[in-house]
Structure formats: structure tokens, C-alpha cells
Scaffold this active site. Structure first.
Site, PDB file in Angstrom:
ATOM      1  N   ARG A  18      15.018  51.658  77.927  1.00  0.00           N
ATOM      2  CA  ARG A  18      14.345  51.898  76.636  1.00  0.00           C
ATOM      3  C   ARG A  18      13.502  50.956  76.431  1.00  0.00           C
ATOM      4  O   ARG A  18      12.602  51.120  75.333  1.00  0.00           O
ATOM      5  CB  ARG A  18      15.792  51.969  75.713  1.00  0.00           C
ATOM      6  CG  ARG A  18      16.594  53.201  75.806  1.00  0.00           C
ATOM      7  CD  ARG A  18      17.716  53.202  75.226  1.00  0.00           C
ATOM      8  NE  ARG A  18      18.344  54.567  74.961  1.00  0.00           N
ATOM      9  CZ  ARG A  18      19.619  54.918  74.980  1.00  0.00           C
ATOM     10  NH1 ARG A  18      20.638  53.924  74.514  1.00  0.00           N
ATOM     11  NH2 ARG A  18      19.998  56.226  74.813  1.00  0.00           N
ATOM     12  N   ARG A 154       5.129  58.232  80.056  1.00  0.00           N
ATOM     13  CA  ARG A 154       6.340  58.186  79.071  1.00  0.00           C
ATOM     14  C   ARG A 154       7.246  59.221  79.094  1.00  0.00           C
ATOM     15  O   ARG A 154       8.289  58.891  79.265  1.00  0.00           O
ATOM     16  CB  ARG A 154       5.878  57.933  77.688  1.00  0.00           C
ATOM     17  CG  ARG A 154       6.493  57.366  76.381  1.00  0.00           C
ATOM     18  CD  ARG A 154       7.747  58.469  76.297  1.00  0.00           C
ATOM     19  NE  ARG A 154       8.587  58.064  75.197  1.00  0.00           N
ATOM     20  CZ  ARG A 154       9.680  58.654  74.864  1.00  0.00           C
ATOM     21  NH1 ARG A 154      10.140  59.517  75.104  1.00  0.00           N
ATOM     22  NH2 ARG A 154      10.305  57.782  73.782  1.00  0.00           N
ATOM     23  N   LYS A 165      21.822  58.015  82.670  1.00  0.00           N
ATOM     24  CA  LYS A 165      23.038  58.722  82.337  1.00  0.00           C
ATOM     25  C   LYS A 165      23.949  59.321  83.313  1.00  0.00           C
ATOM     26  O   LYS A 165      25.058  59.429  83.097  1.00  0.00           O
ATOM     27  CB  LYS A 165      22.572  59.596  81.111  1.00  0.00           C
ATOM     28  CG  LYS A 165      21.485  58.943  80.029  1.00  0.00           C
ATOM     29  CD  LYS A 165      20.958  59.861  79.212  1.00  0.00           C
ATOM     30  CE  LYS A 165      20.382  59.141  77.934  1.00  0.00           C
ATOM     31  NZ  LYS A 165      19.570  60.115  77.136  1.00  0.00           N
ATOM     32  N   ASN A 193      20.514  61.518  72.229  1.00  0.00           N
ATOM     33  CA  ASN A 193      20.786  60.279  71.181  1.00  0.00           C
ATOM     34  C   ASN A 193      20.167  60.232  70.068  1.00  0.00           C
ATOM     35  O   ASN A 193      18.905  59.624  69.889  1.00  0.00           O
ATOM     36  CB  ASN A 193      20.767  58.899  72.277  1.00  0.00           C
ATOM     37  CG  ASN A 193      21.407  58.076  71.448  1.00  0.00           C
ATOM     38  OD1 ASN A 193      21.270  57.803  69.966  1.00  0.00           O
ATOM     39  ND2 ASN A 193      22.140  56.872  72.078  1.00  0.00           N
ATOM     40  N   GLU A 197      16.522  58.192  68.536  1.00  0.00           N
ATOM     41  CA  GLU A 197      15.387  58.815  68.007  1.00  0.00           C
ATOM     42  C   GLU A 197      15.209  58.626  66.853  1.00  0.00           C
ATOM     43  O   GLU A 197      13.925  58.312  66.552  1.00  0.00           O
ATOM     44  CB  GLU A 197      15.590  60.599  68.351  1.00  0.00           C
ATOM     45  CG  GLU A 197      15.899  60.981  69.714  1.00  0.00           C
ATOM     46  CD  GLU A 197      15.999  62.462  69.863  1.00  0.00           C
ATOM     47  OE1 GLU A 197      16.707  63.061  70.921  1.00  0.00           O
ATOM     48  OE2 GLU A 197      15.595  63.235  68.892  1.00  0.00           O
ATOM     49  N   THR A 268      10.085  64.875  76.946  1.00  0.00           N
ATOM     50  CA  THR A 268      11.055  63.908  77.678  1.00  0.00           C
ATOM     51  C   THR A 268      12.057  64.340  78.014  1.00  0.00           C
ATOM     52  O   THR A 268      12.753  64.473  78.956  1.00  0.00           O
ATOM     53  CB  THR A 268      11.082  62.536  76.780  1.00  0.00           C
ATOM     54  OG1 THR A 268       9.895  62.012  76.793  1.00  0.00           O
ATOM     55  CG2 THR A 268      11.937  61.508  77.643  1.00  0.00           C
ATOM     56  N   GLU A 272      14.201  65.345  81.283  1.00  0.00           N
ATOM     57  CA  GLU A 272      15.483  64.806  81.557  1.00  0.00           C
ATOM     58  C   GLU A 272      16.300  66.062  82.217  1.00  0.00           C
ATOM     59  O   GLU A 272      17.109  66.013  83.158  1.00  0.00           O
ATOM     60  CB  GLU A 272      16.257  64.211  80.569  1.00  0.00           C
ATOM     61  CG  GLU A 272      15.485  63.043  80.112  1.00  0.00           C
ATOM     62  CD  GLU A 272      16.528  62.082  78.995  1.00  0.00           C
ATOM     63  OE1 GLU A 272      15.869  61.827  77.738  1.00  0.00           O
ATOM     64  OE2 GLU A 272      17.518  62.179  78.988  1.00  0.00           O
TER      65      GLU A 272
HETATM   66  C1  LIG Z   1      15.022  58.565  76.157  1.00  0.00           C
HETATM   67  C2  LIG Z   1      16.323  59.101  75.947  1.00  0.00           C
HETATM   68  O1  LIG Z   1      16.739  60.076  75.790  1.00  0.00           O
HETATM   69  C3  LIG Z   1      16.488  61.128  74.899  1.00  0.00           C
HETATM   70  C4  LIG Z   1      15.186  61.086  74.507  1.00  0.00           C
HETATM   71  C5  LIG Z   1      14.592  60.209  73.611  1.00  0.00           C
HETATM   72  C6  LIG Z   1      13.036  59.940  73.621  1.00  0.00           C
HETATM   73  O2  LIG Z   1      12.492  60.740  73.996  1.00  0.00           O
HETATM   74  O3  LIG Z   1      12.751  58.935  72.852  1.00  0.00           O
HETATM   75  C7  LIG Z   1      15.439  59.337  73.076  1.00  0.00           C
HETATM   76  C8  LIG Z   1      16.670  59.499  72.957  1.00  0.00           C
HETATM   77  C9  LIG Z   1      17.480  60.752  73.715  1.00  0.00           C
HETATM   78  O4  LIG Z   1      17.578  61.678  72.709  1.00  0.00           O
HETATM   79  C10 LIG Z   1      17.113  57.829  75.616  1.00  0.00           C
HETATM   80  O5  LIG Z   1      18.619  58.133  75.485  1.00  0.00           O
HETATM   81  O6  LIG Z   1      16.906  56.612  75.393  1.00  0.00           O
END
Ligand SMILES: C=C(O[C@@H]1C=C(C(=O)O)C=C[C@H]1O)C(=O)O
Length: 283
Positions: A18, A154, A165, A193, A197, A268, A272
Site C-alpha cells: 500500500r 500501479r 491477501k 477494502n 479506497e 486494479t 486481483e
Molecule cells: C489495493 C487494494 O485492494 C483493493 C483496491 C484498492 C485500490 O486499487 O486502490 C484499494 C483497496 C481495495 O479495495 C488494497 O486492499 O490495498
């Protein structure tokens, strides 16, 4: 997360991942600001508008991207698990392969750059650059490639986030269950999450306002230094930090936020889910 960590083999934690995504926000915002200096120059995105001695039939930007990625491939850029090319059939590296430990289990080498390219050309460029043609084709395409590479990096980081995860003991069995049931919706629900976000979009707006201010025109006025909009720098900083709409910025900060909300985050999460769906495939 620095690439050294990938080489050293430490599986990055979710927190480290993150942190990297936060740093990539800066890279992306500044790349968009750089591209916004030039007109849209739509001809550089249209196939057939320019001819190439090597017989290439695509657009100028696609040709330039191919040329850049061919050079970067020869220095093994795309052997790194966090780099994905837009171009197929790249040349082999002149450097020997690095021994990246298998942090990811990605047999299909998932790559959604075609989708990223379409969003960038059809939505991002019209949102950040004014209509028209200023003949700055090389400069525009150079900035386009910087934006595309940063966005691709990104979005494909989603694989590392998904792996982190998946490895989490608290959720591992749930992920395995949804993967075996091929349940995309449940995987999307489990990996989402909302709090992260929401915080990201708030932070992004403040960054886009602060970074996007035209301080280059700052001048010492009678009652203190002002920015390009004539706002006192202290007032401008306070307004920016408060996310004020009054601050004039070099890039549309609402576009930066909507880019992430409507494209970067959803893409993103698409990466995932795709990664997780194939996580248990035999290599
Ligand atoms: C990247 C993640 O997974 C998901 C994607 C996110 C994003 O693209 O910014 C943020 C939160 C999650 O919904 C995360 O959990 O940090």
C-alpha cells in the site's frame, strides 16, 4: 516497495504494498501534469495518420511505445514481476536473467494493458489536455508513455496485493473456497477494502490540488508572495489542503479523482480477481 525487495525475495507485506501504491499516486499525478502541457494532438493516436519506413501500420504513439519497450526489453525490464509491456514479441534481453524468487503464482502472466491503453487514449487524454494540435507530437507521446507505464505498474500491482491477501491466514481458506467455486463476485467482495479506497480518493484530491498549483508564477506582492492565481501562498496551501475548489491547478483535480475512482481502482481489482481465479492453476 522498492524493486530491490522483489530481488531480495521478501514477500512484501500488504502495508508495504500500500505504501508503494501511495508513492505511485505521486508518479501518476506528475506524469499527468507533464502531459497536460500539450494539446490533445489526436492524430498521434490514430493509425494511418503517419507512415513508418519499417512498414508499421499503427498509430504514432503505438509505434513509439513499441520502440521504447524494445529497448527496455533488452535490459530485462519486463522480466521483473512488476512490469508489463504493451507490445508483443519483444526482443530478448542482452543482460542475463535476474533470479526473482516466485513471489507471484501467475501462470497466465495476466496483462490488461490493452484496456489501460484504451482508457488512457479515450478518456484520460481528453480530460487533461485541451483540444487542438500544437505539433508537439514527440513530447506528447513521450509523456503519454510515462503515464501509460505508471498506470500499468500501479494496476498490475493488484497481483501482489491479491497474493498478500491470499496468504493471510485469516482469509486464506475463504479465498480458496471462492476460487474453487469460480465465484468472482465473492472474491471481489472479499478483496475490497472500502475504507482504503475512500481514504485514497480524499488523499488524491488534496495531492492533485497541492501538486497542481502553478507556483512557478509566484511573485512577491506588496502583502506577501502569491501564486499564479494571485492567491497568497499560505492561503493557497491552506485552501489546497482543505481541498478547496478555489485553487486553480494545472491539471483538473476532479479528473484525477474520477480516473482513480472509475478506472484505476476497478482495473486494479479486476487484476486481483483474475490473478486469484488462476492462483491454484498448475504452472
Ligand atoms: C489495493 C487494494 O485492494 C483493493 C483496491 C484498492 C485500490 O486499487 O486502490 C484499494 C483497496 C481495495 O479495495 C488494497 O486492499 O490495498
Amino acid at each position: 516497495m522498492s524493486r530491490n525487495l522483489l530481488i531480495l525475495g521478501a514477500a512484501p507485506s500488504l502495508g508495504e504494498l500500500r505504501d508503494t501504491l501511495v508513492r505511485l499516486e505521486d508518479t501518476i499525478i506528475f506524469a499527468l501534469i507533464e502531459r497536460s502541457q500539450f494539446k490533445q494532438n489526436r492524430d498521434i493516436y490514430e493509425a494511418g495518420k503517419m507512415s513508418f519506413k519499417d512498414g508499421y501500420r499503427g498509430s504514432f504513439v503505438s509505434w513509439f511505445l513499441k520502440e521504447v519497450e524494445c529497448v527496455h526489453a533488452r535490459v530485462r525490464r519486463y522480466q521483473s514481476p512488476d512490469e508489463y509491456p504493451f507490445t508483443d514479441n519483444l526482443p530478448d534481453p542482452v543482460l542475463p536473467p535476474l533470479d526473482y524468487p516466485p513471489v507471484l503464482v501467475d501462470p497466465r502472466r495476466i496483462n490488461i494493458n490493452d484496456e489501460i491503453f484504451d482508457v488512457y487514449v479515450n478518456t484520460v487524454v481528453p480530460g487533461i489536455a485541451t483540444e487542438g494540435d500544437d505539433s508537439n507530437y514527440g513530447s506528447s507521446a513521450t509523456r503519454d508513455i510515462e503515464c501509460l507505464q505508471a498506470l500499468s505498474r500501479r494496476i498490475h500491482y493488484g497481483k501482489f496485493v491479491a497474493e498478500s491477501k491470499f496468504q493471510d491466514p485469516q482469509t486464506h481458506d475463504e479465498y480458496v473456497k471462492h476460487i474453487k467455486e469460480r465465484n468472482r463476485d465473492k472474491l471481489m467482495e472479499l478483496l475490497t477494502n472500502t475504507r482504503v479506497e475512500e481514504l485514497l480518493l480524499k488523499r488524491l484530491k488534496a495531492k492533485a490540488i497541492i501538486y497542481g498549483q502553478d507556483l512557478s508564477a509566484a511573485s512577491a506582492g506588496a502583502n506577501g508572495s502569491t501564486n499564479g492565481s494571485g492567491m497568497l501562498l499560505d492561503d493557497a496551501a491552506a485552501a489546497a489542503a482543505a481541498g478547496s475548489e478555489r485553487v486553480k491547478t494545472r491539471v483538473d483535480f476532479d479528473l484525477v479523482v474520477s480516473l482513480y475512482r472509475d478506472y484505476v481502482i476497478p482495473l486494479t481489482k479486476e487484476v486481483e480477481v483474475e490473478y486469484l481465479l488462476h492462483r491454484l492453476d498448475r504452472n
